[in-house]
Design a protein around this motif. Sequence first.
Motif, PDB file in Angstrom:
ATOM      1  N   ASP A 158      -2.016   5.826  -8.487  1.00 41.76           N
ATOM      2  CA  ASP A 158      -1.283   4.832  -7.698  1.00 41.76           C
ATOM      3  C   ASP A 158      -1.766   3.436  -8.057  1.00 41.76           C
ATOM      4  O   ASP A 158      -2.841   2.995  -7.653  1.00 41.76           O
ATOM      5  N   GLN A 159      -0.987   2.705  -8.813  1.00 37.10           N
ATOM      6  CA  GLN A 159      -1.365   1.372  -9.282  1.00 37.10           C
ATOM      7  C   GLN A 159      -1.571   0.396  -8.131  1.00 37.10           C
ATOM      8  O   GLN A 159      -2.426  -0.493  -8.198  1.00 37.10           O
ATOM      9  N   ASN A 160      -0.833   0.551  -7.066  1.00 41.69           N
ATOM     10  CA  ASN A 160      -0.892  -0.398  -5.962  1.00 41.69           C
ATOM     11  C   ASN A 160      -2.083  -0.162  -5.032  1.00 41.69           C
ATOM     12  O   ASN A 160      -2.396  -1.019  -4.212  1.00 41.69           O
ATOM     13  N   ASN A 161      -2.710   0.988  -5.147  1.00 40.29           N
ATOM     14  CA  ASN A 161      -3.823   1.306  -4.246  1.00 40.29           C
ATOM     15  C   ASN A 161      -5.154   1.437  -4.983  1.00 40.29           C
ATOM     16  O   ASN A 161      -6.015   2.223  -4.594  1.00 40.29           O
ATOM     17  N   LEU A 162      -5.317   0.684  -6.057  1.00 40.51           N
ATOM     18  CA  LEU A 162      -6.589   0.684  -6.775  1.00 40.51           C
ATOM     19  C   LEU A 162      -7.693   0.110  -5.893  1.00 40.51           C
ATOM     20  O   LEU A 162      -7.464  -0.813  -5.105  1.00 40.51           O
ATOM     21  N   LYS A 163      -8.903   0.633  -6.059  1.00 39.73           N
ATOM     22  CA  LYS A 163     -10.053   0.130  -5.321  1.00 39.73           C
ATOM     23  C   LYS A 163     -11.081  -0.409  -6.304  1.00 39.73           C
ATOM     24  O   LYS A 163     -11.447   0.266  -7.267  1.00 39.73           O
ATOM     25  N   ILE A 164     -11.545  -1.629  -6.058  1.00 40.51           N
ATOM     26  CA  ILE A 164     -12.530  -2.267  -6.932  1.00 40.51           C
ATOM     27  C   ILE A 164     -13.928  -1.913  -6.457  1.00 40.51           C
ATOM     28  O   ILE A 164     -14.245  -2.029  -5.267  1.00 40.51           O
ATOM     29  N   GLU A 194     -19.596  -6.095   0.348  1.00 36.22           N
ATOM     30  CA  GLU A 194     -20.679  -5.153   0.045  1.00 36.22           C
ATOM     31  C   GLU A 194     -20.669  -4.776  -1.438  1.00 36.22           C
ATOM     32  O   GLU A 194     -21.668  -4.269  -1.959  1.00 36.22           O
ATOM     33  N   LYS A 195     -19.559  -5.027  -2.079  1.00 35.50           N
ATOM     34  CA  LYS A 195     -19.442  -4.735  -3.505  1.00 35.50           C
ATOM     35  C   LYS A 195     -20.009  -5.913  -4.297  1.00 35.50           C
ATOM     36  O   LYS A 195     -19.708  -7.060  -4.010  1.00 35.50           O
TER      37      LYS A 195
END
Length: 527
Positions: A158-164, A194-195
Amino acid sequence: MKKSKFKIKISNEFIKLINFFNNEYKKFVKFIKFKIIKHSTNYFIDKFKKLKNIKLFKISNLSISLIFFITLLFLYLFYLSVPTLYNKQALQKNITNKLIKEFKINFSLSSNMRYFILPSPHFVVENVKIFNDDLKDPKELSQIKKLKIYLSQKNLFDQNNLKIEKILIEEANFIVKKEHYGFFNKYLKKQLSEKKIIIKNSNFFLKGKNNNTISIFPIKNINLFYNKEKLVNELIAKGKFFKIPFYLKWNFKFGGEPKSTTLIKLKKLDLEIRNDSFFEDKKYLSNNNIFFRNAKLNSNFQIENNLINFNSKDSKIVNNNLKYKGKAYLDPFDLALEIDIEKLNLIKFLTSGFAFIKAANLEFLLNKNLNAKINIDVKKVRNKMFDYSKILINFNNGEINFNDSYLISEKIGSIKLNRSKIDIVDGKLIFNGSFSFSIIDQDKFYTSFQIPKKNRKLLKNIFFDININSFDNKLNIGNFRINNKKNILNDETQSIINQYNNNKKNKIQNWINLKNFTREIFNSYSG
């Protein structure tokens, strides 16, 4: 003629006989098929049992496992490669929005974006810029050669729900101006992600008026993030401060009264600085501790607008009590500092100070934007000749001098540094100074240096120049004159001085060396 009709009558017994043979035939065919299948199955089972005892079959089991593993790996790599199929335009917009939302940083991403699987899934974006949060007139804060955006491996379909997961900034130039201070201060004191934000192999350019570069600070590594367990924003950095390697750890604590803590270590100089700061009545207050070799400097700071006021608290230097106070204006930088020392070994102070400046390679002190006056009052000089001293250090538009510093001997007289200058040439420190020694009691002078009475002449003043070069750690004496600057030394006295200057091993390191050298000069001086 009539056709004759007849019927053949078949008896029931005959029909039963036919059906009997038909059923028996079917049974026979079925029996034959069963035998063939059974025989074939037994044949292959026997072959399988025989092969089972062969070592080759065991290798085949391992191969099957490897094939299974490779298949899974292939499927896993295929899954990780899914982002290569993303729509680039939509991806660029999506990533930009996520960076702003997650890290509160206004990144401007270029279309030059590539995807890599190793060491973990990430995008590499080249030629990125960072702007401040002024929507009407955004100012550029940084130019980044490479921005690496590391992704979570969940939901790559899912391209729209990527997490960094984190971001890595490499080979960036950060511009720090006075008008940017508010933005950086505001950013660091809001709860971060936190990232982690990691910055590597970058430079911070400190800019002054007219956009001129005051200093450049190379940074090897910075980690910036919110520590959820400690409830603090943390910044950990390694780099160089005017060519001196440093380690910095800073945090800003949330909950209760906000407070920031800073730790700076410069191992090369054996220097450590700790600072705790907070706001009170709209004033920025700070408790500062500096540990430098045998010195411990504790200070209280108060910062308001463009002015810093500070004073000492229970400070010591080489087991001596130390007091100081001063004020500094930030823009342009101008420092006025007064220091009172109870007692001081002047020779050790000067030699260690010279060694410190040499090791530090403090070329930044020659900056034209730096102005400072430091007055050091020494109540008791630990020296056989002198009683007290005043040392004046002047930083003036890119020049350093100790003009008008003096040493006082209540019995003999005073030495004054009339003109002086420090230069740094090819990384080497060079000191030049012109001194005058005013004699108030010549008999006590001659007695102190044990000069025979037959060699004693009228003595009122001694003039001399000193040159020190950190390249060879040599102290050279020039323009030595007695009583009058126009007096010329006789050949024998000048030869003694020349011999000292040309001898690399000859150094004045203590009182005995100085006494012997002075006695030798006056014994040869004809007057």
